[in-house]
Design a protein around this motif. Structure first.
Motif, PDB file in Angstrom:
ATOM      1  N   GLN A 178       5.941  -1.577   6.434  1.00  0.00           N
ATOM      2  CA  GLN A 178       6.304  -0.287   5.845  1.00  0.00           C
ATOM      3  C   GLN A 178       6.165   0.824   6.865  1.00  0.00           C
ATOM      4  O   GLN A 178       6.898   1.799   6.830  1.00  0.00           O
ATOM      5  CB  GLN A 178       5.354   0.059   4.696  1.00  0.00           C
ATOM      6  CG  GLN A 178       5.395  -0.869   3.522  1.00  0.00           C
ATOM      7  CD  GLN A 178       4.761  -0.197   2.326  1.00  0.00           C
ATOM      8  OE1 GLN A 178       5.446   0.224   1.413  1.00  0.00           O
ATOM      9  NE2 GLN A 178       3.449  -0.062   2.363  1.00  0.00           N
ATOM     10  N   CYS A 179       5.157   0.699   7.721  1.00  0.00           N
ATOM     11  CA  CYS A 179       4.866   1.752   8.686  1.00  0.00           C
ATOM     12  C   CYS A 179       5.379   1.297  10.040  1.00  0.00           C
ATOM     13  O   CYS A 179       4.951   0.244  10.540  1.00  0.00           O
ATOM     14  CB  CYS A 179       3.362   2.006   8.786  1.00  0.00           C
ATOM     15  SG  CYS A 179       2.554   2.137   7.190  1.00  0.00           S
ATOM     16  N   GLY A 180       6.242   2.101  10.636  1.00  0.00           N
ATOM     17  CA  GLY A 180       6.782   1.733  11.936  1.00  0.00           C
ATOM     18  C   GLY A 180       5.688   1.452  12.949  1.00  0.00           C
ATOM     19  O   GLY A 180       5.752   0.486  13.707  1.00  0.00           O
ATOM     20  N   VAL A 181       4.659   2.301  12.931  1.00  0.00           N
ATOM     21  CA  VAL A 181       3.598   2.154  13.925  1.00  0.00           C
ATOM     22  C   VAL A 181       2.855   0.826  13.745  1.00  0.00           C
ATOM     23  O   VAL A 181       2.370   0.233  14.713  1.00  0.00           O
ATOM     24  CB  VAL A 181       2.640   3.373  13.892  1.00  0.00           C
ATOM     25  CG1 VAL A 181       1.943   3.497  12.544  1.00  0.00           C
ATOM     26  CG2 VAL A 181       1.610   3.297  15.002  1.00  0.00           C
ATOM     27  N   ALA A 233       0.588   5.678   0.815  1.00  0.00           N
ATOM     28  CA  ALA A 233      -0.196   6.642   1.585  1.00  0.00           C
ATOM     29  C   ALA A 233      -1.233   7.276   0.667  1.00  0.00           C
ATOM     30  O   ALA A 233      -0.990   7.484  -0.506  1.00  0.00           O
ATOM     31  CB  ALA A 233       0.733   7.702   2.164  1.00  0.00           C
ATOM     32  N   ARG A 244      -3.955   4.780  11.794  1.00  0.00           N
ATOM     33  CA  ARG A 244      -2.566   5.238  11.882  1.00  0.00           C
ATOM     34  C   ARG A 244      -1.675   4.651  10.801  1.00  0.00           C
ATOM     35  O   ARG A 244      -0.622   5.205  10.511  1.00  0.00           O
ATOM     36  CB  ARG A 244      -1.989   4.868  13.263  1.00  0.00           C
ATOM     37  CG  ARG A 244      -2.752   5.426  14.461  1.00  0.00           C
ATOM     38  CD  ARG A 244      -2.310   6.809  14.833  1.00  0.00           C
ATOM     39  NE  ARG A 244      -0.866   6.931  14.962  1.00  0.00           N
ATOM     40  CZ  ARG A 244      -0.151   6.534  16.011  1.00  0.00           C
ATOM     41  NH1 ARG A 244      -0.736   5.996  17.048  1.00  0.00           N
ATOM     42  NH2 ARG A 244       1.157   6.703  16.030  1.00  0.00           N
ATOM     43  N   GLY A 245      -2.030   3.519  10.218  1.00  0.00           N
ATOM     44  CA  GLY A 245      -1.185   2.920   9.187  1.00  0.00           C
ATOM     45  C   GLY A 245      -1.589   3.408   7.804  1.00  0.00           C
ATOM     46  O   GLY A 245      -2.615   4.074   7.644  1.00  0.00           O
ATOM     47  N   ALA A 246      -0.777   3.067   6.816  1.00  0.00           N
ATOM     48  CA  ALA A 246      -1.107   3.476   5.449  1.00  0.00           C
ATOM     49  C   ALA A 246      -2.250   2.647   4.890  1.00  0.00           C
ATOM     50  O   ALA A 246      -2.930   3.058   3.967  1.00  0.00           O
ATOM     51  CB  ALA A 246       0.120   3.357   4.554  1.00  0.00           C
ATOM     52  N   PRO A 298      -4.194  10.541   0.343  1.00  0.00           N
ATOM     53  CA  PRO A 298      -4.352  10.574  -1.096  1.00  0.00           C
ATOM     54  C   PRO A 298      -3.002  10.549  -1.820  1.00  0.00           C
ATOM     55  O   PRO A 298      -1.997  10.744  -1.168  1.00  0.00           O
ATOM     56  CB  PRO A 298      -5.084  11.910  -1.306  1.00  0.00           C
ATOM     57  CG  PRO A 298      -4.686  12.773  -0.151  1.00  0.00           C
ATOM     58  CD  PRO A 298      -4.460  11.837   0.988  1.00  0.00           C
ATOM     59  N   TRP A 345       5.824   4.335  21.163  1.00  0.00           N
ATOM     60  CA  TRP A 345       7.020   3.898  20.442  1.00  0.00           C
ATOM     61  C   TRP A 345       7.764   5.080  19.798  1.00  0.00           C
ATOM     62  O   TRP A 345       8.752   4.886  19.112  1.00  0.00           O
ATOM     63  CB  TRP A 345       6.645   2.879  19.357  1.00  0.00           C
ATOM     64  CG  TRP A 345       5.919   1.692  19.914  1.00  0.00           C
ATOM     65  CD1 TRP A 345       6.475   0.687  20.657  1.00  0.00           C
ATOM     66  CD2 TRP A 345       4.526   1.395  19.811  1.00  0.00           C
ATOM     67  NE1 TRP A 345       5.496  -0.215  21.020  1.00  0.00           N
ATOM     68  CE2 TRP A 345       4.292   0.192  20.516  1.00  0.00           C
ATOM     69  CE3 TRP A 345       3.438   2.021  19.210  1.00  0.00           C
ATOM     70  CZ2 TRP A 345       3.032  -0.396  20.625  1.00  0.00           C
ATOM     71  CZ3 TRP A 345       2.181   1.445  19.312  1.00  0.00           C
ATOM     72  CH2 TRP A 345       1.977   0.254  20.012  1.00  0.00           C
ATOM     73  N   LEU A 354      -4.626   3.110  17.805  1.00  0.00           N
ATOM     74  CA  LEU A 354      -3.947   2.655  16.583  1.00  0.00           C
ATOM     75  C   LEU A 354      -4.805   2.805  15.327  1.00  0.00           C
ATOM     76  O   LEU A 354      -4.306   2.704  14.208  1.00  0.00           O
ATOM     77  CB  LEU A 354      -3.527   1.176  16.729  1.00  0.00           C
ATOM     78  CG  LEU A 354      -2.415   0.913  17.745  1.00  0.00           C
ATOM     79  CD1 LEU A 354      -2.145  -0.585  17.875  1.00  0.00           C
ATOM     80  CD2 LEU A 354      -1.126   1.642  17.354  1.00  0.00           C
ATOM     81  N   GLY A 359       2.769  -1.779  16.539  1.00  0.00           N
ATOM     82  CA  GLY A 359       1.397  -1.938  17.031  1.00  0.00           C
ATOM     83  C   GLY A 359       0.873  -3.350  16.871  1.00  0.00           C
ATOM     84  O   GLY A 359       0.304  -3.920  17.808  1.00  0.00           O
ATOM     85  N   PRO A 369       0.818  -1.216   0.000  1.00  0.00           N
ATOM     86  CA  PRO A 369       0.000   0.000   0.000  1.00  0.00           C
ATOM     87  C   PRO A 369       0.854   1.269   0.000  1.00  0.00           C
ATOM     88  O   PRO A 369       1.988   1.275   0.483  1.00  0.00           O
ATOM     89  CB  PRO A 369      -0.782  -0.098   1.312  1.00  0.00           C
ATOM     90  CG  PRO A 369      -0.686  -1.515   1.737  1.00  0.00           C
ATOM     91  CD  PRO A 369       0.618  -2.016   1.212  1.00  0.00           C
ATOM     92  N   CYS A 409       7.238   7.596   8.396  1.00  0.00           N
ATOM     93  CA  CYS A 409       7.530   8.006   9.778  1.00  0.00           C
ATOM     94  C   CYS A 409       8.429   6.975  10.457  1.00  0.00           C
ATOM     95  O   CYS A 409       8.063   5.820  10.606  1.00  0.00           O
ATOM     96  CB  CYS A 409       6.234   8.189  10.570  1.00  0.00           C
ATOM     97  SG  CYS A 409       6.537   8.589  12.300  1.00  0.00           S
ATOM     98  N   ASP A 443       2.467  10.625   6.277  1.00  0.00           N
ATOM     99  CA  ASP A 443       2.663   9.371   5.539  1.00  0.00           C
ATOM    100  C   ASP A 443       3.295   8.370   6.508  1.00  0.00           C
ATOM    101  O   ASP A 443       4.495   8.443   6.798  1.00  0.00           O
ATOM    102  CB  ASP A 443       3.570   9.633   4.326  1.00  0.00           C
ATOM    103  CG  ASP A 443       3.798   8.371   3.493  1.00  0.00           C
ATOM    104  OD1 ASP A 443       3.534   7.256   4.004  1.00  0.00           O
ATOM    105  OD2 ASP A 443       4.260   8.494   2.350  1.00  0.00           O
ATOM    106  N   SER A 444       2.463   7.427   6.990  1.00  0.00           N
ATOM    107  CA  SER A 444       2.960   6.494   8.024  1.00  0.00           C
ATOM    108  C   SER A 444       4.081   5.616   7.511  1.00  0.00           C
ATOM    109  O   SER A 444       4.854   5.082   8.297  1.00  0.00           O
ATOM    110  CB  SER A 444       1.836   5.599   8.524  1.00  0.00           C
ATOM    111  OG  SER A 444       0.611   6.212   8.404  1.00  0.00           O
ATOM    112  N   THR A 445       4.149   5.437   6.175  1.00  0.00           N
ATOM    113  CA  THR A 445       5.216   4.578   5.668  1.00  0.00           C
ATOM    114  C   THR A 445       6.572   5.277   5.785  1.00  0.00           C
ATOM    115  O   THR A 445       7.605   4.633   5.692  1.00  0.00           O
ATOM    116  CB  THR A 445       4.990   4.185   4.185  1.00  0.00           C
ATOM    117  OG1 THR A 445       5.125   5.336   3.363  1.00  0.00           O
ATOM    118  CG2 THR A 445       3.625   3.560   3.971  1.00  0.00           C
ATOM    119  N   TYR A 478       6.326   7.133  17.512  1.00  0.00           N
ATOM    120  CA  TYR A 478       5.772   7.498  16.203  1.00  0.00           C
ATOM    121  C   TYR A 478       4.775   8.643  16.351  1.00  0.00           C
ATOM    122  O   TYR A 478       4.093   8.767  17.373  1.00  0.00           O
ATOM    123  CB  TYR A 478       5.084   6.292  15.552  1.00  0.00           C
ATOM    124  CG  TYR A 478       6.057   5.179  15.257  1.00  0.00           C
ATOM    125  CD1 TYR A 478       7.043   5.349  14.277  1.00  0.00           C
ATOM    126  CD2 TYR A 478       6.024   3.983  15.966  1.00  0.00           C
ATOM    127  CE1 TYR A 478       7.960   4.342  14.024  1.00  0.00           C
ATOM    128  CE2 TYR A 478       6.936   2.974  15.711  1.00  0.00           C
ATOM    129  CZ  TYR A 478       7.904   3.156  14.743  1.00  0.00           C
ATOM    130  OH  TYR A 478       8.817   2.178  14.495  1.00  0.00           O
TER     131      TYR A 478
END
Ligand code: SF4
Ligand code: SF4
Lengths: 444, 63
Positions: A321-324, A178, A362-364, A180, B29, A359, A328, A176, B10, B6-8, B31
């Motif tokens: 891809q997303c740290g969170v 981000a 929060r992700g893409a 838009p 964490w 959470l 999480g 995925p 961060c 853009d969470s990817t 973020y």
């Protein structure tokens, strides 16, 4: 692994996606004989029928199909249409079954979506090799009115997410991005792109063939039912049927609740089985129909095990891809595993509650939302079990071996026998011509 | 004006929070989490400083 059994409805009502012979791959001739590939309903008329019937997308989000078609059409340019057959939900088998058994129904829907949006190029996106073979055979048997390419991907939880689809077709990884922009704004090759679930396209084609049945077509859905004690079942039901009746029909009367919508709808308790299978009613009740995969909690199984299995699946499938999302999903997975294994610390319920609320979004992509939803729905639907698991180890969970859980949610795709292939010269391979392409000739 | 994350991208450096404590908070964490999507009137400078502070260009402004 258990095998999904496809039950053939006793009487064959017209306008069903299951069709008259769910266990056999449908030939172009058989599809034409059922009214497919007909020219009686033009694109404008079809769009009006879809708007009137309120057909919703069947990939999970349930967005109205007519609105999506219109937004792609209204962007202008040279839109692209994609049949999305990559179902990442472990408990769903309907999309892969559909491509294996009724490829013409999907391709007809794709050509009609192209005619509505003005697209000059189409793709079928999938991971299942048997589905790919079936679609290629169908394309050779009945060449579509626009170039259609099959794009294969690896089977992952997020590969079917619409931005993953675009990225993969453009030659990148199936991950995925981000938002838009969304694909309808900027998709394949930068063009406005309709990414449509294959069941949605099938229902579009059925609506074109039988506009008189449009409401029935829009208000029925394929469902993949699992959870035991019997083997999983793929069937088609009208909206409105109570979840409990569905559990009975599937063979799990007395279900203790369900894991809804694949992993997206979270867990519901036994009382919630009085809810009707209807997208809005389920959303209003805090759950979701999603892609129509429902895992009924068998009596004698512990919902905490199922929550741990689901969270383990999501943590393993995080696209990292997303740290969170990495942190999480791992945290939720570890906490629920601890709850099932009897090793959870006293702050576990508070942590789960914090993650359930913190959470979301929060992700893409939606994977992290699903993990948050599993945590939140367990606390909401089975608070007494959370308490009892914190007080003492659960013998039922221990018996289920919480460590190897994620595969317990996976169903197998029903086997579909090959159709006899009529002898016809193969069409020339669709050329990946750059834009612009000749205008559509319409569906023959 | 909107602040988009853009969470990817961060990485949890946490540098965005200091110039914009009203717009961004950091989770357990490290973020970033947006407190508000739409930048409230008067906080535009804060939002710009916030977006510029991220070494990984995870934050951007729209509108
Ligand atoms: S939310 Fe998770 S699965 Fe989705 S893109 Fe981010 S890391 Fe990947
Ligand atoms: S500075 Fe950038 S990378 Fe660091 S937390 Fe903020 S948005 Fe994330």
């Amino acid at each position: 692994m258990t095998t999904t059994t496809v039950r053939l409805p006793p009487a064959q009502p017209p306008g069903t996606v299951l069709g008259t012979a769910p266990a056999i791959a449908e030939s172009a001739d058989a599809y034409r004989a059922s009214g497919g590939y007909g020219a009686t309903t033009g694109p404008g008329e079809l769009l009006a029928h879809l708007a009137a019937s309120g057909l919703r997308g069947r990939g999970g989000a349930g967005f109205p199909a007519a609105v999506k078609l219109r937004s792609v059409r209204d962007r202008g340019g040279h839109p692209v249409v994609v049949a999305n057959g990559e179902e990442g939900e472990p408990g769903s088998a309907k999309d892969r079954w559909l491509l294996r058994a009724r490829p013409h129904l999907v391709l007809d829907g794709l050509a009609r979506a192209a005619a509505v949006t003005g697209a000059a190029r189409g793709f079928v996106y999938l991971s299942d090799p048997a589905a790919g073979e079936s679609v290629r055979r169908a394309l050779a048997e009945h060449p579509p009115p626009l170039p259609v390419e099959v794009v294969e991907t690896d089977h992952t939880y997020v590969a079917g997410e619409e931005t993953s689809v675009v990225r993969r077709i453009d030659g990148g990884p199936a991950l995925p991005t981000a938002k838009p922009p969304r694909p309808f704004e900027q998709g394949v090759g930068g063009a406005p792109t309709l990414v449509s679930n294959v069941e949605t396209l099938a229902r579009i084609a059925l609506t074109a063939a039988r506009p008189d049945l449009r409401d029935t077509i829009a208000r029925s859905t394929l469902v993949t039912l699992s959870g035991g004690p019997v083997s999983p079942l793929l069937t088609e039901v009208p909206y409105g049927i109570p979840l409990r009746a569905l559990a009975d029909r599937y063979g799990n009367p007395g279900a203790a609740g369900a894991l809804m919508g694949g992993l997206f709808g979270g867990l519901v308790d036994a009382d919630a089985l009085d809810l009707p299978l209807e997208p809005d009613a389920l959303i209003a009740a805090g759950t979701a129909l999603g892609c129509g995969a429902i895992h009924f909690l068998a009596p004698g199984r512990c919902p905490v095990t199922t929550a741990a299995d689901a969270a383990a699946h999501l943590a393993a499938e995080s696209a990292r891809q997303c740290g969170v999302c990495v942190s999480g999903t791992a945290a939720v997975g570890k906490a629920l595993y601890g709850l099932a294994a009897g090793t959870a610390g006293p702050d576990t319920a508070d942590s789960l509650d914090r993650w359930a609320r913190g959470l979301r979004g929060r992700g893409a992509c939606g994977l992290l939302d699903a993990a948050a939803g599993i945590a939140g729905s367990l606390l909401r639907s089975f608070p007494h079990l959370v308490r009892s698991h914190l007080a003492a180890p659960c013998p039922v969970c221990a018996g289920a071996a919480p460590a190897d859980g994620r595969h317990r949610l996976t169903v197998a795709v029903p086997v579909v026998a090959g159709a006899p292939v009529p002898a016809r010269p193969p069409r020339p391979a669709p050329s990946p011509t750059p834009f612009p392409l000749p205008a559509l000739k319409g569906t023959p | 004006m909107k602040l988009l994350l853009d969470s990817t991208r961060c990485q949890g450096y946490g540098l965005c929070q200091e110039p914009a404590p009203d717009l961004v908070e950091l989770d357990e964490w490290g973020y970033a989490r947006l407190i508000t999507l739409v930048v409230p009137p008067g906080a535009e400078d804060e939002a710009r400083a916030c977006a510029e502070s991220c070494p990984n260009s995870a934050l951007r402004l729209e509108g």
